[in-house]
Scaffold this motif. Structure first.
Motif, PDB file in Angstrom:
ATOM      1  N   ARG A 182       0.827  -1.202   0.000  1.00 32.72           N
ATOM      2  CA  ARG A 182       0.000   0.000   0.000  1.00 32.72           C
ATOM      3  C   ARG A 182       0.865   1.257   0.000  1.00 32.72           C
ATOM      4  O   ARG A 182       0.571   2.228  -0.707  1.00 32.72           O
ATOM      5  N   SER A 183       1.925   1.215   0.799  1.00 29.67           N
ATOM      6  CA  SER A 183       2.813   2.380   0.865  1.00 29.67           C
ATOM      7  C   SER A 183       3.510   2.606  -0.469  1.00 29.67           C
ATOM      8  O   SER A 183       3.653   3.755  -0.919  1.00 29.67           O
ATOM      9  N   LEU A 184       3.946   1.543  -1.110  1.00 31.02           N
ATOM     10  CA  LEU A 184       4.594   1.674  -2.406  1.00 31.02           C
ATOM     11  C   LEU A 184       3.603   2.169  -3.458  1.00 31.02           C
ATOM     12  O   LEU A 184       3.955   2.993  -4.313  1.00 31.02           O
ATOM     13  N   LYS A 185       2.368   1.709  -3.385  1.00 29.76           N
ATOM     14  CA  LYS A 185       1.346   2.152  -4.328  1.00 29.76           C
ATOM     15  C   LYS A 185       1.176   3.668  -4.280  1.00 29.76           C
ATOM     16  O   LYS A 185       0.979   4.326  -5.307  1.00 29.76           O
ATOM     17  N   GLY A 186       1.285   4.236  -3.082  1.00 34.82           N
ATOM     18  CA  GLY A 186       1.140   5.678  -2.929  1.00 34.82           C
ATOM     19  C   GLY A 186       2.287   6.471  -3.526  1.00 34.82           C
ATOM     20  O   GLY A 186       2.159   7.685  -3.721  1.00 34.82           O
ATOM     21  N   LEU A 187       3.391   5.797  -3.818  1.00 34.90           N
ATOM     22  CA  LEU A 187       4.566   6.468  -4.369  1.00 34.90           C
ATOM     23  C   LEU A 187       4.728   6.228  -5.871  1.00 34.90           C
ATOM     24  O   LEU A 187       5.622   6.817  -6.491  1.00 34.90           O
ATOM     25  N   GLU A 188       3.918   5.375  -6.441  1.00 34.08           N
ATOM     26  CA  GLU A 188       4.126   4.923  -7.820  1.00 34.08           C
ATOM     27  C   GLU A 188       4.218   6.067  -8.836  1.00 34.08           C
ATOM     28  O   GLU A 188       5.013   6.007  -9.773  1.00 34.08           O
ATOM     29  N   ASN A 190       5.515   8.856  -8.721  1.00 32.38           N
ATOM     30  CA  ASN A 190       6.785   9.578  -8.722  1.00 32.38           C
ATOM     31  C   ASN A 190       7.993   8.676  -8.966  1.00 32.38           C
ATOM     32  O   ASN A 190       9.137   9.121  -8.826  1.00 32.38           O
ATOM     33  N   LEU A 191       7.738   7.414  -9.326  1.00 32.26           N
ATOM     34  CA  LEU A 191       8.829   6.458  -9.514  1.00 32.26           C
ATOM     35  C   LEU A 191       8.833   5.921 -10.938  1.00 32.26           C
ATOM     36  O   LEU A 191       7.805   5.934 -11.621  1.00 32.26           O
ATOM     37  N   ASN A 192       9.990   5.439 -11.350  1.00 33.81           N
ATOM     38  CA  ASN A 192      10.101   4.776 -12.646  1.00 33.81           C
ATOM     39  C   ASN A 192       9.222   3.525 -12.634  1.00 33.81           C
ATOM     40  O   ASN A 192       9.359   2.674 -11.757  1.00 33.81           O
ATOM     41  N   PRO A 193       8.298   3.390 -13.613  1.00 43.49           N
ATOM     42  CA  PRO A 193       7.379   2.244 -13.604  1.00 43.49           C
ATOM     43  C   PRO A 193       8.083   0.893 -13.614  1.00 43.49           C
ATOM     44  O   PRO A 193       7.613  -0.057 -12.971  1.00 43.49           O
ATOM     45  N   VAL A 194       9.191   0.801 -14.340  1.00 40.80           N
ATOM     46  CA  VAL A 194       9.926  -0.471 -14.376  1.00 40.80           C
ATOM     47  C   VAL A 194      10.522  -0.774 -13.006  1.00 40.80           C
ATOM     48  O   VAL A 194      10.481  -1.912 -12.527  1.00 40.80           O
ATOM     49  N   ASP A 195      11.060   0.254 -12.356  1.00 44.31           N
ATOM     50  CA  ASP A 195      11.592   0.061 -10.996  1.00 44.31           C
ATOM     51  C   ASP A 195      10.499  -0.406 -10.050  1.00 44.31           C
ATOM     52  O   ASP A 195      10.725  -1.288  -9.201  1.00 44.31           O
ATOM     53  N   VAL A 196       9.321   0.177 -10.182  1.00 40.89           N
ATOM     54  CA  VAL A 196       8.201  -0.201  -9.317  1.00 40.89           C
ATOM     55  C   VAL A 196       7.858  -1.675  -9.510  1.00 40.89           C
ATOM     56  O   VAL A 196       7.622  -2.409  -8.536  1.00 40.89           O
ATOM     57  N   MET A 197       7.830  -2.112 -10.755  1.00 41.80           N
ATOM     58  CA  MET A 197       7.518  -3.512 -11.046  1.00 41.80           C
ATOM     59  C   MET A 197       8.498  -4.454 -10.342  1.00 41.80           C
ATOM     60  O   MET A 197       8.092  -5.448  -9.720  1.00 41.80           O
ATOM     61  N   PHE A 198       9.782  -4.109 -10.416  1.00 37.23           N
ATOM     62  CA  PHE A 198      10.776  -4.963  -9.767  1.00 37.23           C
ATOM     63  C   PHE A 198      10.708  -4.864  -8.245  1.00 37.23           C
ATOM     64  O   PHE A 198      10.985  -5.842  -7.542  1.00 37.23           O
ATOM     65  N   MET A 199      10.343  -3.697  -7.724  1.00 35.96           N
ATOM     66  CA  MET A 199      10.176  -3.569  -6.272  1.00 35.96           C
ATOM     67  C   MET A 199       9.079  -4.492  -5.767  1.00 35.96           C
ATOM     68  O   MET A 199       9.211  -5.117  -4.707  1.00 35.96           O
ATOM     69  N   TYR A 200       7.993  -4.586  -6.526  1.00 37.14           N
ATOM     70  CA  TYR A 200       6.922  -5.503  -6.130  1.00 37.14           C
ATOM     71  C   TYR A 200       7.411  -6.945  -6.151  1.00 37.14           C
ATOM     72  O   TYR A 200       7.010  -7.759  -5.303  1.00 37.14           O
ATOM     73  N   GLN A 201       8.273  -7.277  -7.095  1.00 32.15           N
ATOM     74  CA  GLN A 201       8.836  -8.624  -7.128  1.00 32.15           C
ATOM     75  C   GLN A 201       9.703  -8.897  -5.901  1.00 32.15           C
ATOM     76  O   GLN A 201       9.681  -9.995  -5.334  1.00 32.15           O
ATOM     77  N   VAL A 202      10.467  -7.884  -5.492  1.00 31.88           N
ATOM     78  CA  VAL A 202      11.290  -8.034  -4.295  1.00 31.88           C
ATOM     79  C   VAL A 202      10.408  -8.201  -3.060  1.00 31.88           C
ATOM     80  O   VAL A 202      10.686  -9.036  -2.186  1.00 31.88           O
ATOM     81  N   ILE A 203       9.339  -7.422  -2.987  1.00 36.52           N
ATOM     82  CA  ILE A 203       8.409  -7.555  -1.862  1.00 36.52           C
ATOM     83  C   ILE A 203       7.836  -8.963  -1.814  1.00 36.52           C
ATOM     84  O   ILE A 203       7.742  -9.591  -0.748  1.00 36.52           O
ATOM     85  N   THR A 204       7.446  -9.477  -2.974  1.00 38.93           N
ATOM     86  CA  THR A 204       6.935 -10.848  -3.032  1.00 38.93           C
ATOM     87  C   THR A 204       7.986 -11.841  -2.552  1.00 38.93           C
ATOM     88  O   THR A 204       7.685 -12.771  -1.783  1.00 38.93           O
ATOM     89  N   GLY A 205       9.231 -11.643  -2.993  1.00 38.58           N
ATOM     90  CA  GLY A 205      10.312 -12.545  -2.586  1.00 38.58           C
ATOM     91  C   GLY A 205      10.561 -12.529  -1.086  1.00 38.58           C
ATOM     92  O   GLY A 205      10.755 -13.579  -0.468  1.00 38.58           O
TER      93      GLY A 205
END
Length: 226
Positions: A182-188, A190-205
């Motif tokens: 949820r916190s990351l969603k609120g920042l999306e 202002n962030l590079n979309p590709v970086d966001v995608m990989f951040m979600y993968q890290v969160i899942t991991g």
């Protein structure tokens, strides 16, 4: 002095001993993740690379031992547990090491920087996953004692309490994962979309650390129930 067979050298008195050693090697992979993330967050990619090399070495050691266990475990065990159940437990343990390697690989490959505003929450989330892995290791350490007592009595209740705590840790990890997403969603925006995608993968991991630790606990419960 007689020459010991490879089987005796590996298992000694019980096939549980190498399984326990494997779990500790797996925990070694997970335990260095905080140092890895600290280096990555500071932009010290040389240090991050060094720490990831430690993770890779621990995983290699665990994989070598896993192969030895699979190769040398007898088809028939003079124990109240099935060979297949012990091998399934081994697989569950291995997933923890693999998750640590994948997480660090994603971060290092992208030279990823977690937004400062959510970094403390991500640290709490990681700490919860590591705590779950540690709890699973404590439970596995009790397996020899469980066998000695025939999966009954005080020792059984002790392990059941450890596994109940492990389930609680996994639930807490799930809740932290929801908060972090949820916190990351609120920042999306202002962030590079590709970086966001990989951040979600890290969160899942990171979330899988607690999930896989819980699976180790579930495999241990199956052993206890047979």
């Amino acid at each position: 002095m007689g020459i010991e067979s490879p089987l005796f050298q590996l298992f000694g008195q019980s096939p549980i001993q190498p399984l326990t050693k494997h779990m500790h090697l797996t925990l070694d992979c997970v335990s260095v993740l905080p140092a890895f993330f600290a280096a990555a967050q500071s932009g010290d990619w040389k240090k991050a690379t060094q720490v990831r090399s430690e993770i890779e070495q621990h995983k290699r050691d665990a994989d070598v031992l896993k192969k030895d266990i699979r190769t040398h475990m007898p088809n028939r065990l003079l124990m109240p547990v099935a060979r297949s159940d012990l091998l399934e437990l081994l697989i569950a343990q291995s997933r923890l090491a693999g998750s640590a390697k994948r997480i660090s690989g994603l971060v290092l490959g992208r030279e990823m920087h977690i937004p400062d505003s959510i970094y403390p929450l991500s640290n709490d989330f990681l700490a919860m996953g590591i705590q779950a892995a540690e709890q699973a290791t404590v439970a596995i350490d009790e397996l020899d004692n469980l066998l000695e007592t025939g999966f009954s009595g005080k020792e059984l209740k002790t392990v059941e309490a450890l596994l109940a705590k492990l389930d609680d840790l996994e639930e807490q990890s799930d809740q932290l994962q929801i908060s972090l997403r949820r916190s990351l969603k609120g920042l999306e925006a202002n962030l590079n979309p590709v970086d966001v995608m990989f951040m979600y993968q890290v969160i899942t991991g990171i979330g899988q650390l607690a999930d896989f630790a819980q699976r180790v606990g579930h495999r241990l419960q199956i052993l206890m129930a047979r």
